[in-house]
Structure formats: C-alpha cells, structure tokens
Design a protein around this motif. Sequence first.
Motif, PDB file in Angstrom:
ATOM      1  N   GLY A  48       0.798  -1.221   0.000  1.00 54.59           N
ATOM      2  CA  GLY A  48       0.000   0.000   0.000  1.00 54.59           C
ATOM      3  C   GLY A  48       0.828   1.267   0.000  1.00 54.59           C
ATOM      4  N   VAL A  49       2.116   1.146  -0.295  1.00 58.00           N
ATOM      5  CA  VAL A  49       3.028   2.294  -0.284  1.00 58.00           C
ATOM      6  C   VAL A  49       3.097   2.944  -1.657  1.00 58.00           C
ATOM      7  CG1 VAL A  49       5.415   3.004   0.120  1.00 58.00           C
ATOM      8  CG2 VAL A  49       4.352   1.310   1.614  1.00 58.00           C
ATOM      9  N   VAL A  50       3.024   2.141  -2.711  1.00 61.65           N
ATOM     10  CA  VAL A  50       2.858   2.648  -4.069  1.00 61.65           C
ATOM     11  C   VAL A  50       1.380   2.534  -4.418  1.00 61.65           C
ATOM     12  CG1 VAL A  50       3.297   2.169  -6.515  1.00 61.65           C
ATOM     13  CG2 VAL A  50       5.189   2.183  -4.894  1.00 61.65           C
ATOM     14  N   THR A  51       0.797   3.634  -4.870  1.00 65.29           N
ATOM     15  CA  THR A  51      -0.633   3.675  -5.159  1.00 65.29           C
ATOM     16  C   THR A  51      -0.875   4.233  -6.561  1.00 65.29           C
ATOM     17  OG1 THR A  51      -0.809   5.897  -4.186  1.00 65.29           O
ATOM     18  CG2 THR A  51      -1.193   4.016  -2.715  1.00 65.29           C
ATOM     19  N   TYR A  52      -2.124   4.174  -6.966  1.00 65.51           N
ATOM     20  CA  TYR A  52      -2.509   4.713  -8.279  1.00 65.51           C
ATOM     21  C   TYR A  52      -3.600   5.749  -8.082  1.00 65.51           C
ATOM     22  CZ  TYR A  52      -3.652   4.802 -13.285  1.00 65.51           C
ATOM     23  OH  TYR A  52      -3.848   5.192 -14.585  1.00 65.51           O
ATOM     24  N   ASP A  53      -3.412   6.919  -8.655  1.00 65.68           N
ATOM     25  CA  ASP A  53      -4.387   8.002  -8.570  1.00 65.68           C
ATOM     26  C   ASP A  53      -5.216   8.069  -9.840  1.00 65.68           C
ATOM     27  OD1 ASP A  53      -3.537   8.704  -6.093  1.00 65.68           O
ATOM     28  OD2 ASP A  53      -2.746  10.671  -6.638  1.00 65.68           O
ATOM     29  N   TRP A  54      -6.528   8.088  -9.670  1.00 64.84           N
ATOM     30  CA  TRP A  54      -7.433   8.322 -10.799  1.00 64.84           C
ATOM     31  C   TRP A  54      -8.011   9.715 -10.633  1.00 64.84           C
ATOM     32  CZ3 TRP A  54      -8.351   4.152 -14.271  1.00 64.84           C
ATOM     33  CH2 TRP A  54      -9.110   4.507 -15.392  1.00 64.84           C
ATOM     34  N   ARG A  55      -7.831  10.572 -11.644  1.00 64.41           N
ATOM     35  CA  ARG A  55      -8.227  11.962 -11.549  1.00 64.41           C
ATOM     36  C   ARG A  55      -8.930  12.401 -12.829  1.00 64.41           C
ATOM     37  NH1 ARG A  55      -7.169  11.123  -6.983  1.00 64.41           N
ATOM     38  NH2 ARG A  55      -5.624  12.095  -5.627  1.00 64.41           N
ATOM     39  N   GLY A  56     -10.268  12.531 -12.784  1.00 63.85           N
ATOM     40  CA  GLY A  56     -10.958  13.007 -13.965  1.00 63.85           C
ATOM     41  C   GLY A  56     -12.467  13.012 -13.807  1.00 63.85           C
ATOM     42  N   TYR A  57     -13.143  13.584 -14.785  1.00 69.76           N
ATOM     43  CA  TYR A  57     -14.612  13.601 -14.804  1.00 69.76           C
ATOM     44  C   TYR A  57     -15.081  13.511 -16.254  1.00 69.76           C
ATOM     45  CZ  TYR A  57     -14.173  18.570 -16.092  1.00 69.76           C
ATOM     46  OH  TYR A  57     -13.855  19.749 -16.722  1.00 69.76           O
ATOM     47  N   THR A  58     -16.318  13.043 -16.439  1.00 67.98           N
ATOM     48  CA  THR A  58     -16.863  12.887 -17.785  1.00 67.98           C
ATOM     49  C   THR A  58     -18.386  12.926 -17.735  1.00 67.98           C
ATOM     50  OG1 THR A  58     -16.703  11.557 -19.804  1.00 67.98           O
ATOM     51  CG2 THR A  58     -17.061  10.364 -17.754  1.00 67.98           C
ATOM     52  N   THR A  59     -19.001  13.047 -18.900  1.00 70.29           N
ATOM     53  CA  THR A  59     -20.466  13.066 -18.992  1.00 70.29           C
ATOM     54  C   THR A  59     -21.044  11.715 -18.568  1.00 70.29           C
ATOM     55  OG1 THR A  59     -20.159  12.531 -21.329  1.00 70.29           O
ATOM     56  CG2 THR A  59     -20.624  14.818 -20.782  1.00 70.29           C
ATOM     57  N   LYS A  60     -22.289  11.740 -18.128  1.00 75.65           N
ATOM     58  CA  LYS A  60     -22.936  10.514 -17.658  1.00 75.65           C
ATOM     59  C   LYS A  60     -23.376   9.605 -18.800  1.00 75.65           C
ATOM     60  CE  LYS A  60     -24.712  12.274 -13.252  1.00 75.65           C
ATOM     61  NZ  LYS A  60     -24.162  11.179 -12.412  1.00 75.65           N
ATOM     62  N   ASP A  61     -23.650  10.184 -19.949  1.00 75.89           N
ATOM     63  CA  ASP A  61     -24.047   9.380 -21.110  1.00 75.89           C
ATOM     64  C   ASP A  61     -23.797  10.188 -22.378  1.00 75.89           C
ATOM     65  OD1 ASP A  61     -26.246  11.196 -21.313  1.00 75.89           O
ATOM     66  OD2 ASP A  61     -27.391   9.954 -19.927  1.00 75.89           O
ATOM     67  N   GLY A  62     -24.038   9.543 -23.511  1.00 74.14           N
ATOM     68  CA  GLY A  62     -23.839  10.216 -24.791  1.00 74.14           C
ATOM     69  C   GLY A  62     -22.371  10.457 -25.109  1.00 74.14           C
ATOM     70  N   LYS A  63     -22.105  11.545 -25.819  1.00 73.48           N
ATOM     71  CA  LYS A  63     -20.732  11.872 -26.206  1.00 73.48           C
ATOM     72  C   LYS A  63     -19.891  12.203 -24.973  1.00 73.48           C
ATOM     73  CE  LYS A  63     -18.067  14.973 -29.209  1.00 73.48           C
ATOM     74  NZ  LYS A  63     -18.126  16.118 -30.153  1.00 73.48           N
ATOM     75  N   TYR A  64     -18.677  11.685 -24.979  1.00 74.10           N
ATOM     76  CA  TYR A  64     -17.796  11.940 -23.844  1.00 74.10           C
ATOM     77  C   TYR A  64     -17.316  13.391 -23.850  1.00 74.10           C
ATOM     78  CZ  TYR A  64     -17.553   6.847 -23.494  1.00 74.10           C
ATOM     79  OH  TYR A  64     -17.873   5.524 -23.366  1.00 74.10           O
ATOM     80  N   SER A  65     -17.416  14.021 -22.698  1.00 71.76           N
ATOM     81  CA  SER A  65     -16.918  15.376 -22.532  1.00 71.76           C
ATOM     82  C   SER A  65     -16.466  15.515 -21.082  1.00 71.76           C
ATOM     83  CB  SER A  65     -18.010  16.396 -22.847  1.00 71.76           C
ATOM     84  OG  SER A  65     -17.554  17.721 -22.607  1.00 71.76           O
ATOM     85  N   GLY A  66     -15.363  16.172 -20.867  1.00 72.60           N
ATOM     86  CA  GLY A  66     -14.836  16.298 -19.512  1.00 72.60           C
ATOM     87  C   GLY A  66     -13.339  16.447 -19.551  1.00 72.60           C
ATOM     88  N   LYS A  67     -12.663  15.923 -18.527  1.00 70.71           N
ATOM     89  CA  LYS A  67     -11.214  16.068 -18.474  1.00 70.71           C
ATOM     90  C   LYS A  67     -10.592  14.941 -17.668  1.00 70.71           C
ATOM     91  CE  LYS A  67      -7.598  19.527 -17.835  1.00 70.71           C
ATOM     92  NZ  LYS A  67      -7.296  20.949 -17.513  1.00 70.71           N
ATOM     93  N   ASN A  68      -9.439  14.469 -18.178  1.00 66.93           N
ATOM     94  CA  ASN A  68      -8.612  13.529 -17.426  1.00 66.93           C
ATOM     95  C   ASN A  68      -7.325  14.251 -17.048  1.00 66.93           C
ATOM     96  OD1 ASN A  68      -6.210  11.399 -17.595  1.00 66.93           O
ATOM     97  ND2 ASN A  68      -8.039  10.346 -16.857  1.00 66.93           N
ATOM     98  N   HIS A  69      -6.972  14.228 -15.777  1.00 66.69           N
ATOM     99  CA  HIS A  69      -5.844  15.017 -15.289  1.00 66.69           C
ATOM    100  C   HIS A  69      -4.529  14.240 -15.262  1.00 66.69           C
ATOM    101  CE1 HIS A  69      -8.393  18.388 -14.151  1.00 66.69           C
ATOM    102  NE2 HIS A  69      -9.232  17.527 -13.616  1.00 66.69           N
ATOM    103  N   GLY A  70      -4.494  13.087 -15.900  1.00 65.22           N
ATOM    104  CA  GLY A  70      -3.256  12.309 -15.932  1.00 65.22           C
ATOM    105  C   GLY A  70      -3.154  11.365 -14.756  1.00 65.22           C
ATOM    106  N   ASN A  71      -3.789  10.210 -14.884  1.00 63.49           N
ATOM    107  CA  ASN A  71      -3.763   9.219 -13.818  1.00 63.49           C
ATOM    108  C   ASN A  71      -2.340   8.715 -13.624  1.00 63.49           C
ATOM    109  OD1 ASN A  71      -6.541   9.571 -13.886  1.00 63.49           O
ATOM    110  ND2 ASN A  71      -6.830   7.866 -15.303  1.00 63.49           N
ATOM    111  N   ALA A  72      -1.901   8.604 -12.375  1.00 58.45           N
ATOM    112  CA  ALA A  72      -0.466   8.388 -12.132  1.00 58.45           C
ATOM    113  C   ALA A  72      -0.208   7.392 -11.016  1.00 58.45           C
ATOM    114  CB  ALA A  72       0.208   9.713 -11.787  1.00 58.45           C
ATOM    115  N   TRP A  73       0.920   6.685 -11.153  1.00 56.79           N
ATOM    116  CA  TRP A  73       1.466   5.859 -10.078  1.00 56.79           C
ATOM    117  C   TRP A  73       2.288   6.762  -9.170  1.00 56.79           C
ATOM    118  CZ3 TRP A  73       0.222   0.918  -9.065  1.00 56.79           C
ATOM    119  CH2 TRP A  73      -0.431   0.187 -10.070  1.00 56.79           C
ATOM    120  N   ARG A  74       2.060   6.641  -7.850  1.00 55.91           N
ATOM    121  CA  ARG A  74       2.730   7.520  -6.897  1.00 55.91           C
ATOM    122  C   ARG A  74       3.283   6.714  -5.725  1.00 55.91           C
ATOM    123  NH1 ARG A  74      -0.805  12.549  -5.442  1.00 55.91           N
ATOM    124  NH2 ARG A  74       1.175  13.651  -5.569  1.00 55.91           N
TER     125      ARG A  74
END
Length: 416
Positions: A372-398
Amino acid sequence: MIFTAYSDESNVINMIHTFRNEDYALIRMTSTMIEKNNLDANGILRDLLYEWRLVDYDSLDHGGRYGVSYDALFVQSGKTEVIKLKFYRVANSRGDRRFSIETIKQRMHNGEINEGDLLYISVFQNQNGEPQIYLINLTHNIPTENDLLNAIGIDAITDLFYQIRPRLQEIINGGFFDNAKGHGPIAPKDVGDTLEFLLGINTNNRNDADYNGLIEVKTKGGSRTMDTLFTLRPQFEGTRVAEYEPSDRNRVSAFARIYGYDSEKHPGYNSLYITIGSLEAPQNNQGFYLHVNDEGRTVNLVWRNPDNGKAEIAAFWTFEDLRRQLYLKHPSTLWVKAESREVNGMVQFKYNEIEFSRAPQFTTFLSLIKAGVVTYDWRGYTTKDGKYSGKNHGNAWRIKPYAKSELFGEIDAVEF
C-alpha cells in the motif's frame, strides 16, 4: 533464482552505480559451482546477455562445444584482468543453461572467488562501441572507486549529471526565481516547469526521462505529499469497461462514467478523484483496490460491489508494461524540494534541496504496491451518457516519500 545482496554487498552495488547504470545479474557462488566450474545462467543473466545481443540461449544446441565465449573484465582491488567466460547449454534433455569462468579453481586458491561470494555481472559499451562484459566480486577483493573508474569508466547518466551539476548549484544558491509562465495564479505544475526552464529543458509530456531521456526531474513544494513516479493508463480487455465501450481510446472516460460518482463541481457529470492502494490499505471509499497477480504477471485494479461484496477486475496492467515504463521514466532522477512566495502578483520559487537516485528495482515496486506504499491516482470527470466530454488530469502511479530509498536502493543528497 534471485540472489539477494547483504547490506555490505549492497553498498558496493551502490558504489558501482555511481559510475554505471546498466542492468546487472548476481550469482552467489557455491562449492559445487567452483568445483565443477558449472554456473547457473539465471533468467536475469540470460535476459542481460540477450538484450546486448551477446548470447541467445534458446538458439544454442545442447553440449558445451556449441557454446560461445567472450573476454570479460574481472575488476578487483588494485587490478583488472581479462578472463574468458563461456556460455553454453548442458548436453542433457533439458539443455540446462550454464556458463563457466576461466581458471576458477586457481582463483579460489588465490582467494579471488570463494564459496559464498556474490558476483556482480554486467555489460557496458566500450570505446569501440562494442559490448564489454565485466565481473566484480562484491564480497572480497572489492575494487576502489579509482579501480572502477579506470576499468569501466562512467556511463552517459553520470556524464550528464556532472555536466549539469554547476547549473544546479547556481539554481540552489540563486534565491527566488520568477514563475516561468509569468504573472497569474499558481498551478501545481509551475514549480516543476520553472525548474525545467532554468535547466534549459523543453517542457513537454515525454514518455521517457525529462533530460535527454537520461535524468528525470521531479519537483514539489510540500514534503508530505506523495511523489509521482509515472503515468500509465491500464488495459481493459475482458472487463465491463471493454464490454460497454468498443473503442479503446474512449475507455478511460468510460471507466469514470461506469464507476464514478455525481460530480459536485461539474453538475451532470461523473467524477472519479480517488487514490487506490492495496486491499489492506485501499485509501478510497469507492471499493477499489490493487491486487498483484504474480502468477498471471499483472497488477489488477479491482472493484468490490458495495451491494453484494462481489469483486471484479475493472482494469489491469501487465508486469511488462509497468516495468518498461518505470525504467523508461527513471533511469535516474533528481528529486527537488522548493518553496514559493508571491511578490506583486508574480509567484516565485526557491529550490532548496536536491536528491539523486539511480535505477529502481521492479521487484521492489511490486512489493510496495502490495504494502500500500505505491498507489494509483485516478483523476478526472466525464459526462454521464452520450458523447464523452470532460477532463482527465493524468492518472499516475505515486509513492510515499519515505519509500523512495527502498525503491531506488539509495538516494544521495546532492551537496554543493
């Protein structure tokens, strides 16, 4: 077999790595190895020889006469000798992979190679542009730094570090520097972008290390925050995400759509801003954790359904992909700490401390995920349906800052 170095032997490895940063193999000597001059060519050694295009064991016929021989440098305290190594397969049905060291019994009588000694074997490119194998006994007859420098020289990383060291000294002693982007509110990446500007590095999102692909530069203002290692999106084949979204390029967005929660900041969107750790330390409330599957050679991102407790693999990374990206991004790394202030609307940074690390150990990387010392960050948001719109902030290993020394073997404070 993976051989483990004792602490004093690890210190010698770290000394070697101040000059050269190539991969290496370790062999712990037994009395049978010395008596029969029949040493096991373990998987790490075979990979090393294959990558340098020296020996492909799979293409060798069974029997010692079909082996291949190379001159190697045996670097010892006060001397370096050229000895012959022979790589071959045994004349049995399995074709066991082996190698031998010229005059090994005589070297045992001379005290140069003893039972229980740990041998370090590596390869570098010599002045003629050819691969050169070398051996070092990490337990006895240990060479000095001058012995190593005279025998194997320095690699490109060490050479580049020596070149940029004067500029690093100027930056550390230079006080506060204006934000490279100019006036405006501070952004998290500004402290790193400004340092790269001062070093003459073109700011970009390159896959390999920032400085000529040899030295990664990691800068942060707070000592308690996690350190980013690298970004690498997972694979989704065979998962619910792949079933939902046929196009692989949209699956990161689909992941947030399927597993995300109602966004407070972006109404009508799904957000997913979480840190994912091991099962014992998941570090999120959305049911995600990481599982290292040693047998399948994958790290799985698992989601446990809160309604029925059933777990499913939501995404995964192969060992091969993780290892490649870790080594590509961190052949060596400068870890820089900084502070900031604002003067008349201009954010300024002062760089205070620099640490330098060499290549990480992938086996340790996996063990730190399990812990549990190395983790993975998921950072982003998107539309609930239809065409994808939003932003991904660069998911990273930390990684937690205190564990960097474990992952990289040793981290040296750069003194000026």
